[in-house]
Design a protein around this motif. Structure first.
Motif, PDB file in Angstrom:
ATOM      1  N   ALA A  38       7.789  16.292  -0.168  1.00 31.06           N
ATOM      2  CA  ALA A  38       7.524  15.868   1.211  1.00 31.06           C
ATOM      3  C   ALA A  38       6.343  14.899   1.264  1.00 31.06           C
ATOM      4  CB  ALA A  38       7.247  17.086   2.089  1.00 31.06           C
ATOM      5  N   THR A  39       5.349  15.144   0.424  1.00 31.75           N
ATOM      6  CA  THR A  39       4.183  14.261   0.376  1.00 31.75           C
ATOM      7  C   THR A  39       4.585  12.868  -0.083  1.00 31.75           C
ATOM      8  OG1 THR A  39       2.774  16.149  -0.146  1.00 31.75           O
ATOM      9  CG2 THR A  39       1.878  13.971  -0.589  1.00 31.75           C
ATOM     10  N   VAL A  40       5.381  12.822  -1.141  1.00 37.18           N
ATOM     11  CA  VAL A  40       5.819  11.529  -1.668  1.00 37.18           C
ATOM     12  C   VAL A  40       6.658  10.783  -0.633  1.00 37.18           C
ATOM     13  CG1 VAL A  40       7.218  10.389  -3.433  1.00 37.18           C
ATOM     14  CG2 VAL A  40       5.726  12.301  -4.065  1.00 37.18           C
ATOM     15  N   ILE A  41       7.578  11.495   0.023  1.00 37.79           N
ATOM     16  CA  ILE A  41       8.434  10.860   1.026  1.00 37.79           C
ATOM     17  C   ILE A  41       7.607  10.313   2.190  1.00 37.79           C
ATOM     18  CG2 ILE A  41      10.215  11.285   2.768  1.00 37.79           C
ATOM     19  CD1 ILE A  41      11.449  13.314   0.826  1.00 37.79           C
ATOM     20  N   ALA A  42       6.669  11.130   2.657  1.00 35.71           N
ATOM     21  CA  ALA A  42       5.892  10.765   3.842  1.00 35.71           C
ATOM     22  C   ALA A  42       4.858   9.674   3.565  1.00 35.71           C
ATOM     23  CB  ALA A  42       5.198  12.004   4.405  1.00 35.71           C
ATOM     24  N   LEU A  43       4.317   9.654   2.348  1.00 37.67           N
ATOM     25  CA  LEU A  43       3.148   8.807   2.095  1.00 37.67           C
ATOM     26  C   LEU A  43       3.350   7.733   1.040  1.00 37.67           C
ATOM     27  CD1 LEU A  43       0.578  11.727   2.250  1.00 37.67           C
ATOM     28  CD2 LEU A  43       0.924   9.972   3.975  1.00 37.67           C
ATOM     29  N   ALA A  44       4.567   7.601   0.513  1.00 33.65           N
ATOM     30  CA  ALA A  44       4.811   6.588  -0.523  1.00 33.65           C
ATOM     31  C   ALA A  44       4.528   5.181  -0.010  1.00 33.65           C
ATOM     32  CB  ALA A  44       6.255   6.686  -1.021  1.00 33.65           C
ATOM     33  N   ALA A  45       4.969   4.905   1.209  1.00 32.23           N
ATOM     34  CA  ALA A  45       4.760   3.567   1.772  1.00 32.23           C
ATOM     35  C   ALA A  45       3.271   3.283   1.964  1.00 32.23           C
ATOM     36  CB  ALA A  45       5.494   3.441   3.104  1.00 32.23           C
ATOM     37  N   ILE A  46       2.538   4.294   2.432  1.00 32.49           N
ATOM     38  CA  ILE A  46       1.093   4.127   2.617  1.00 32.49           C
ATOM     39  C   ILE A  46       0.406   3.891   1.277  1.00 32.49           C
ATOM     40  CG2 ILE A  46      -1.031   5.307   3.329  1.00 32.49           C
ATOM     41  CD1 ILE A  46       0.646   6.752   5.446  1.00 32.49           C
ATOM     42  N   TYR A  47       0.814   4.656   0.261  1.00 33.98           N
ATOM     43  CA  TYR A  47       0.237   4.511  -1.072  1.00 33.98           C
ATOM     44  C   TYR A  47       0.518   3.113  -1.620  1.00 33.98           C
ATOM     45  CZ  TYR A  47      -1.180   5.852  -5.803  1.00 33.98           C
ATOM     46  OH  TYR A  47      -1.825   5.939  -7.014  1.00 33.98           O
ATOM     47  N   ALA A  48       1.746   2.639  -1.427  1.00 32.89           N
ATOM     48  CA  ALA A  48       2.124   1.313  -1.922  1.00 32.89           C
ATOM     49  C   ALA A  48       1.274   0.220  -1.284  1.00 32.89           C
ATOM     50  CB  ALA A  48       3.604   1.054  -1.652  1.00 32.89           C
ATOM     51  N   GLN A  49       0.991   0.358  -0.004  1.00 35.60           N
ATOM     52  CA  GLN A  49       0.227  -0.667   0.699  1.00 35.60           C
ATOM     53  C   GLN A  49      -1.277  -0.541   0.446  1.00 35.60           C
ATOM     54  OE1 GLN A  49       1.703  -0.024   4.713  1.00 35.60           O
ATOM     55  NE2 GLN A  49       3.160  -1.693   4.514  1.00 35.60           N
ATOM     56  N   GLU A  50      -1.788   0.700   0.493  1.00 36.61           N
ATOM     57  CA  GLU A  50      -3.228   0.904   0.375  1.00 36.61           C
ATOM     58  C   GLU A  50      -3.732   0.743  -1.061  1.00 36.61           C
ATOM     59  OE1 GLU A  50      -5.516   1.482   2.730  1.00 36.61           O
ATOM     60  OE2 GLU A  50      -3.998   1.275   4.305  1.00 36.61           O
ATOM     61  N   VAL A  51      -2.951   1.213  -2.023  1.00 41.97           N
ATOM     62  CA  VAL A  51      -3.401   1.203  -3.417  1.00 41.97           C
ATOM     63  C   VAL A  51      -2.865   0.000  -4.193  1.00 41.97           C
ATOM     64  CG1 VAL A  51      -3.430   2.501  -5.602  1.00 41.97           C
ATOM     65  CG2 VAL A  51      -3.605   3.719  -3.421  1.00 41.97           C
ATOM     66  N   MET A  52      -1.556  -0.268  -4.023  1.00 41.09           N
ATOM     67  CA  MET A  52      -0.926  -1.331  -4.808  1.00 41.09           C
ATOM     68  C   MET A  52      -0.922  -2.681  -4.100  1.00 41.09           C
ATOM     69  SD  MET A  52      -0.380   0.464  -7.410  1.00 41.09           S
ATOM     70  CE  MET A  52       0.228  -0.946  -8.334  1.00 41.09           C
ATOM     71  N   GLY A  53      -1.285  -2.687  -2.820  1.00 41.68           N
ATOM     72  CA  GLY A  53      -1.358  -3.946  -2.098  1.00 41.68           C
ATOM     73  C   GLY A  53      -0.007  -4.536  -1.715  1.00 41.68           C
ATOM     74  N   PHE A  54       1.020  -3.688  -1.617  1.00 38.94           N
ATOM     75  CA  PHE A  54       2.346  -4.167  -1.226  1.00 38.94           C
ATOM     76  C   PHE A  54       2.314  -4.658   0.218  1.00 38.94           C
ATOM     77  CE2 PHE A  54       5.772  -2.290  -4.176  1.00 38.94           C
ATOM     78  CZ  PHE A  54       4.971  -2.472  -5.286  1.00 38.94           C
ATOM     79  N   LYS A  55       3.064  -5.727   0.469  1.00 42.15           N
ATOM     80  CA  LYS A  55       3.235  -6.193   1.834  1.00 42.15           C
ATOM     81  C   LYS A  55       4.410  -5.441   2.466  1.00 42.15           C
ATOM     82  CE  LYS A  55       1.201 -10.679   0.946  1.00 42.15           C
ATOM     83  NZ  LYS A  55      -0.125 -10.120   1.225  1.00 42.15           N
ATOM     84  N   THR A  56       4.554  -5.568   3.771  1.00 41.40           N
ATOM     85  CA  THR A  56       5.573  -4.801   4.495  1.00 41.40           C
ATOM     86  C   THR A  56       6.973  -5.037   3.926  1.00 41.40           C
ATOM     87  OG1 THR A  56       4.251  -4.906   6.524  1.00 41.40           O
ATOM     88  CG2 THR A  56       6.577  -4.340   6.752  1.00 41.40           C
ATOM     89  N   THR A  57       7.312  -6.289   3.644  1.00 45.91           N
ATOM     90  CA  THR A  57       8.651  -6.607   3.109  1.00 45.91           C
ATOM     91  C   THR A  57       8.868  -5.932   1.761  1.00 45.91           C
ATOM     92  OG1 THR A  57       8.616  -8.753   4.221  1.00 45.91           O
ATOM     93  CG2 THR A  57      10.227  -8.453   2.454  1.00 45.91           C
ATOM     94  N   GLU A  58       7.867  -5.979   0.886  1.00 46.43           N
ATOM     95  CA  GLU A  58       7.971  -5.360  -0.435  1.00 46.43           C
ATOM     96  C   GLU A  58       8.132  -3.846  -0.309  1.00 46.43           C
ATOM     97  OE1 GLU A  58       5.217  -8.094  -3.345  1.00 46.43           O
ATOM     98  OE2 GLU A  58       4.207  -7.008  -1.729  1.00 46.43           O
ATOM     99  N   THR A  59       7.419  -3.272   0.643  1.00 47.08           N
ATOM    100  CA  THR A  59       7.500  -1.823   0.852  1.00 47.08           C
ATOM    101  C   THR A  59       8.886  -1.419   1.337  1.00 47.08           C
ATOM    102  OG1 THR A  59       5.140  -1.750   1.401  1.00 47.08           O
ATOM    103  CG2 THR A  59       6.476   0.139   2.054  1.00 47.08           C
ATOM    104  N   LEU A  60       9.461  -2.205   2.243  1.00 47.14           N
ATOM    105  CA  LEU A  60      10.800  -1.903   2.753  1.00 47.14           C
ATOM    106  C   LEU A  60      11.843  -1.993   1.643  1.00 47.14           C
ATOM    107  CD1 LEU A  60      10.725  -3.768   6.192  1.00 47.14           C
ATOM    108  CD2 LEU A  60      10.732  -1.302   5.811  1.00 47.14           C
ATOM    109  N   ILE A  61      11.704  -2.992   0.775  1.00 47.78           N
ATOM    110  CA  ILE A  61      12.637  -3.126  -0.357  1.00 47.78           C
ATOM    111  C   ILE A  61      12.474  -1.934  -1.295  1.00 47.78           C
ATOM    112  CG2 ILE A  61      13.196  -4.494  -2.415  1.00 47.78           C
ATOM    113  CD1 ILE A  61      12.350  -6.982  -0.796  1.00 47.78           C
TER     114      ILE A  61
END
Length: 208
Positions: A38-61
């Protein structure tokens, strides 16, 4: 009145489940790993943006691709668990989840994080498949629906516990998402320890 009836029925099902040791262990195991899932599902997008610097489009893909690999994991392990056994199949997925957490912890470049994310996708589908298969295998046929209901309650409570733990660790550590993700791995380790106590033969024999 309906709430009271529901709680009474749930309590009765919990008492019934306590008669089946291995089924109860699977409930505890599921609660542990579902907190991590549940943690991974809920927070993967946040982790990708906050830690890895993913942009919104990259996160959606990323989310789209992970959903595809989750389908592959569920389908593939559905067959694998018939060959190697349901307990071993679930154990493999838990090791996979632990590996995912380690990958995410060490990932400093997008390619490594993509590996971690897709490993999470495969494990997401396979752990749900293997966990439910064990519940069905250890449940008395006439009580199967009730046992799945109890399992659902346990995993939904875990779905609250996991993200809360992640948030608390991130807050206490000054927004250290890497540390919070690493702590999430504890849920999968705990699930693996509980699963080690499950005996497929004994659990099945109890309901036959």
């Amino acid at each position: 009145r309906r709430w009271a009836d529901s709680l009474t029925r749930l309590s009765a099902t919990a008492r019934e489940a306590s008669r089946y040791r291995d089924l109860l262990l699977v409930f505890f195991c599921g609660t542990c790993y579902q907190a991590g899932v549940a943690t991974v599902i809920a927070l993967a997008a946040i982790y990708a943006q906050e830690v890895m610097g993913f942009k919104t489009t990259e996160t959606l893909i990323l989310v789209l691709v992970v959903n595809v690999t989750a389908c592959v994991g569920a389908f593939g392990f559905g067959y694998a668990q018939d060959i190697i056994g349901k307990k071993k199949a679930l154990g493999l997925t838990l090791f996979g989840w632990i590996g995912m957490v380690v990958f995410a912890w060490f990932a400093t470049t997008p390619p490594l994080f993509w590996v971690a994310a897709n490993l999470a996708g495969i494990c997401m589908g396979s752990s749900q498949s293997a966990g439910r298969a064990l519940v069905a295998y250890f449940s008395p046929p006439e009580k199967s629906a009730e046992m799945f209901g109890l399992f659902g309650v346990a995993t939904r409570l875990a779905a609250v516990l996991g993200p809360l733990t992640y948030g608390a660790v991130a807050w206490a550590s000054g927004n250290n998402h890497r540390l919070a993700m690493l702590i999430t791995g504890v849920f999968f380790v705990a699930a693996l320890f509980v699963l080690a106590r499950v005996d497929e033969v004994r659990g099945r024999a109890a309901v036959q």
